[in-house]
Design a protein around this motif. Structure first.
Motif, PDB file in Angstrom:
ATOM      1  N   VAL A  38       0.873  -1.180   0.000  1.00  0.00           N
ATOM      2  CA  VAL A  38       0.000   0.000   0.000  1.00  0.00           C
ATOM      3  C   VAL A  38       0.908   1.227   0.000  1.00  0.00           C
ATOM      4  O   VAL A  38       1.663   1.458   0.945  1.00  0.00           O
ATOM      5  N   CYS A  39       0.842   2.006  -1.073  1.00  0.00           N
ATOM      6  CA  CYS A  39       1.822   3.059  -1.355  1.00  0.00           C
ATOM      7  C   CYS A  39       1.096   4.391  -1.503  1.00  0.00           C
ATOM      8  O   CYS A  39      -0.071   4.437  -1.880  1.00  0.00           O
ATOM      9  N   HIS A  40       1.800   5.483  -1.223  1.00  0.00           N
ATOM     10  CA  HIS A  40       1.184   6.802  -1.416  1.00  0.00           C
ATOM     11  C   HIS A  40       0.753   7.022  -2.867  1.00  0.00           C
ATOM     12  O   HIS A  40      -0.194   7.751  -3.117  1.00  0.00           O
ATOM     13  N   SER A  41       1.446   6.389  -3.808  1.00  0.00           N
ATOM     14  CA  SER A  41       1.059   6.553  -5.215  1.00  0.00           C
ATOM     15  C   SER A  41      -0.356   6.030  -5.467  1.00  0.00           C
ATOM     16  O   SER A  41      -1.082   6.562  -6.304  1.00  0.00           O
ATOM     17  N   ASP A  42      -0.744   4.985  -4.732  1.00  0.00           N
ATOM     18  CA  ASP A  42      -2.114   4.471  -4.872  1.00  0.00           C
ATOM     19  C   ASP A  42      -3.116   5.535  -4.434  1.00  0.00           C
ATOM     20  O   ASP A  42      -4.129   5.771  -5.091  1.00  0.00           O
ATOM     21  N   GLY A  59      -3.230  -0.377  -7.218  1.00  0.00           N
ATOM     22  CA  GLY A  59      -2.154  -1.280  -6.804  1.00  0.00           C
ATOM     23  C   GLY A  59      -1.069  -1.433  -7.859  1.00  0.00           C
ATOM     24  O   GLY A  59      -1.352  -1.631  -9.039  1.00  0.00           O
ATOM     25  N   HIS A  60       0.182  -1.269  -7.418  1.00  0.00           N
ATOM     26  CA  HIS A  60       1.303  -1.467  -8.345  1.00  0.00           C
ATOM     27  C   HIS A  60       2.426  -2.256  -7.696  1.00  0.00           C
ATOM     28  O   HIS A  60       3.311  -2.748  -8.373  1.00  0.00           O
ATOM     29  N   GLU A  61       2.411  -2.373  -6.351  1.00  0.00           N
ATOM     30  CA  GLU A  61       3.400  -3.223  -5.681  1.00  0.00           C
ATOM     31  C   GLU A  61       2.722  -4.571  -5.455  1.00  0.00           C
ATOM     32  O   GLU A  61       1.633  -4.617  -4.890  1.00  0.00           O
ATOM     33  N   GLY A  62       3.370  -5.646  -5.856  1.00  0.00           N
ATOM     34  CA  GLY A  62       2.710  -6.931  -5.625  1.00  0.00           C
ATOM     35  C   GLY A  62       3.597  -8.113  -5.917  1.00  0.00           C
ATOM     36  O   GLY A  62       4.620  -7.999  -6.609  1.00  0.00           O
ATOM     37  N   GLY A 167       9.588  -4.122  -5.002  1.00  0.00           N
ATOM     38  CA  GLY A 167       9.353  -3.611  -6.359  1.00  0.00           C
ATOM     39  C   GLY A 167       9.069  -2.120  -6.440  1.00  0.00           C
ATOM     40  O   GLY A 167       9.051  -1.556  -7.527  1.00  0.00           O
ATOM     41  N   CYS A 168       8.837  -1.460  -5.304  1.00  0.00           N
ATOM     42  CA  CYS A 168       8.571  -0.012  -5.382  1.00  0.00           C
ATOM     43  C   CYS A 168       9.263   0.743  -4.252  1.00  0.00           C
ATOM     44  O   CYS A 168      10.263   1.402  -4.461  1.00  0.00           O
ATOM     45  N   ALA A 169       8.740   0.622  -3.019  1.00  0.00           N
ATOM     46  CA  ALA A 169       9.279   1.419  -1.911  1.00  0.00           C
ATOM     47  C   ALA A 169      10.765   1.154  -1.700  1.00  0.00           C
ATOM     48  O   ALA A 169      11.572   2.083  -1.578  1.00  0.00           O
ATOM     49  N   ALA A 360       4.592   1.593   9.132  1.00  0.00           N
ATOM     50  CA  ALA A 360       5.781   1.848   8.336  1.00  0.00           C
ATOM     51  C   ALA A 360       5.394   1.536   6.886  1.00  0.00           C
ATOM     52  O   ALA A 360       5.373   2.406   6.029  1.00  0.00           O
ATOM     53  N   ARG A 361       5.077   0.293   6.608  1.00  0.00           N
ATOM     54  CA  ARG A 361       4.481  -0.086   5.338  1.00  0.00           C
ATOM     55  C   ARG A 361       3.356  -1.068   5.616  1.00  0.00           C
ATOM     56  O   ARG A 361       3.554  -2.034   6.361  1.00  0.00           O
ATOM     57  N   GLY A 362       2.187  -0.806   5.061  1.00  0.00           N
ATOM     58  CA  GLY A 362       1.069  -1.739   5.151  1.00  0.00           C
ATOM     59  C   GLY A 362       1.033  -2.604   3.900  1.00  0.00           C
ATOM     60  O   GLY A 362       1.452  -2.169   2.832  1.00  0.00           O
TER      61      GLY A 362
END
Ligand SMILES: [Zn+2]
Ligand SMILES: [Zn+2]
Length: 367
Positions: A38-42, A59-62, A167-169, A360-362
Motif C-alpha cells: 500500500v503506497c502513497h502513489s495508490d 495497486g502497483h506493488e505486488g 518492487g517499489c518502496a 511503516a508499510r502496510g
C-alpha cells in the motif's frame, strides 16, 4: 474470470467489487496475487493527482504465483513465484541503451497510461465499465495479468510481502542512495519523510555505510520506525529550527539529503541543509504539479547538486533480484518495514493508517 479488486470508479471513490479479468494474451502471464503493498502513489492515483486517473483498479506493488501463461511466454511458467515490475523497460530505446531503464521511452504509452504493453486493458466492471490497470499492473486484486516483462522471479527465501514492497518502496529508497547518489561511505546523510520510501532510504544509507543517518519527519510515530530501521538521530520537523539542528548534527550539513516527501517546502529544506558540494536527492513526488522557487546562487556558489531520482534509478531486471539477494543475505532489514497486514476489503483502512502515520508499510495479503 471473475475476481475481487480494489477499484476507483471515479476520483475519490474507492470500492472493493467483483470485476472481470480477461485471460493473458501471447506474451502475458496470469498471477494469483499473494501480497500487495500500500503506497502513497495508490492514494494519489485514487484522488486523481497523478497522470493516469480513474476508472482503474489500484495497486502497483505486488507478488504472487503464476497460474497461466500465454503461448509465447518462454522464461516464466505456472507455479513460479514472482514479484511485479511495473517498469517493464523495452531495453532497446536510446534511454534504455544508456542504462536508464527507469525512464524508458515506452513507459509514457504503457505504465503511465495505466494500460498493458499492447495499449489495451483486461479489466471490466460488472456494469461494463472498462477499467485501466494502475501503472499498467493493478495488484490490489485477487489476480493480475501483465506482460512477461512485468514480472521478476523471486527466491524461495523471500516472503511474498517482502517481494511486493521491494518492487517499489525499497527499490525507490535504496536505489536513491546506491544508484542515484552513488553514496560514498562514512559521510553524513539525512532522510526527510519516514514512510515506506524514506525508511528504505535509511536502510540504503546503512548499506552504503553512511554515518550519521538523520531521520526527519513531522510525526513521532514515524521517527520511532526510523530509529528501528537504522537512523542514528531523529529530528521533529515541526520545530522551527529543524534545518539548523540537522546542520549541527552533521557538522555543517549532510553530504546527502534524501527527500522522500517532494513538497515545495521539503525540497527547499533539502537544498538549504545539504553541505557545500553535497547532493540533495529528491525521491518523492508529493503532487504532479509542485513547483519550487530555486536559488541559483545556492546551487552555483556552494556547488550543490539537486538531483531527481525516479524509482531509485533502477534497472529492474538487474536491481530487483539484487535487492532480494541483499535481503536474503541479511543486509536489508525489510521484515521490520512491514508493520501491518490487511485483507483486500480493508484497503480503505490501510490508506487511512498510512496517512495518519500508523504504519511503516502496510500490505494487503490474499488467502
Ligand atoms: Zn509504490
Ligand atoms: Zn526503453
Amino acid at each position: 474470470m471473475k475476481i475481487k479488486a480494489a477499484l476507483a470508479r471515479k476520483i475519490n471513490h474507492l470500492t472493493v467489487e467483483e470485476v472481470e479479468l480477461s485471460p493473458p494474451k501471447a506474451t502475458e502471464v496470469l498471477i494469483q496475487m499473494k501480497a500487495a503493498g500500500v503506497c502513497h502513489s495508490d492514494l494519489h492515483t485514487y484522488r486523481g493527482e497523478l497522470r493516469a486517473t480513474p476508472p482503474l483498479v489500484l495497486g502497483h506493488e505486488g507478488a504472487g504465483i503464476v497460474t497461466a501463461v500465454g503461448h509465447n511466454v518462454s522464461k516464466i511458467k505456472p507455479g513460479d513465484r514472482v514479484t511485479i515490475n511495473w517498469l517493464p523497460a523495452c531495453e532497446t530505446c536510446p534511454t534504455c541503451l544508456n542504462g536508464r531503464h527507469n525512464v524508458c521511452e515506452r513507459l509514457a504509452t504503457t505504465t503511465f497510461k495505466a494500460v498493458l504493453l499492447d495499449g489495451t486493458t483486461r479489466l471490466t466492471a460488472s456494469d461494463g465499465l472498462s477499467l485501466k490497470h494502475m501503472l499498467g499492473v493493478a495488484t490490489m486484486a485477487e489476480y493480475a495479468v501483465v506482460d512477461q516483462a512485468g514480472v521478476v522471479p523471486i527466491p524461495d527465501e523471500v516472503p511474498f510481502e517482502v517481494a511486493a514492497v521491494i518492487g517499489c518502496a525499497v527499490a525507490t529508497g535504496v536505489g536513491a542512495v546506491v544508484n542515484t547518489a552513488r553514496a560514498k561511505p562514512a559521510l553524513p546523510a539525512a532522510v526527510i519523510g519516514c514512510g515506506g520510501i524514506g525508511l528504505s532510504a535509511i536502510q540504503g544509507c546503512q548499506l552504503a555505510g553512511l554515518n550519521p543517518i538523520v531521520a526527519v519527519d513531522v510525526m513521532e510515530s514515524k521517527l520511532t520506525f526510523a530509529k528501528k530501521m537504522g537512523a542514528t538521530h531523529t529530528i521533529d520537523a515541526t520545530q522551527k529550527d529543524a534545518v539548523e539542528i540537522l546542520r549541527a548534527i552533521t557538522q555543517g550539513g549532510p553530504e546527502y539529503v534524501f527527500d522522500s516527501v517532494g513538497s515545495a517546502i521539503t525540497v527547499g529544506q533539502s537544498l538549504q541543509a545539504v553541505r557545500p558540494g553535497g547532493k540533495a536527492i529528491i525521491v518523492g513526488l508529493h503532487a504532479a504539479k509542485v513547483e519550487i522557487p530555486l536559488s541559483v546562487a545556492t546551487l552555483v556558489l556552494q556547488n550543490k547538486c539537486l538531483l531527481g531520482s525516479f524509482v531509485g534509478s533502477i534497472r529492474p531486471r538487474l536491481d530487483l533480484p539484487n535487492l532480494m539477494d541483499l535481503y536474503v543475505a541479511g543486509k536489508l532489514a525489510l521484515d521490520d518495514l512491514i508493520t501491518k497486514r490487511y485483507r483486500l476489503e480493508q484497503v480503505s483502512q490501510a490508506f487511512d493508517d498510512m496517512e495518519s502515520g500508523q504504519v511503516a508499510r502496510g500490505v494487503l495479503v490474499f488467502e
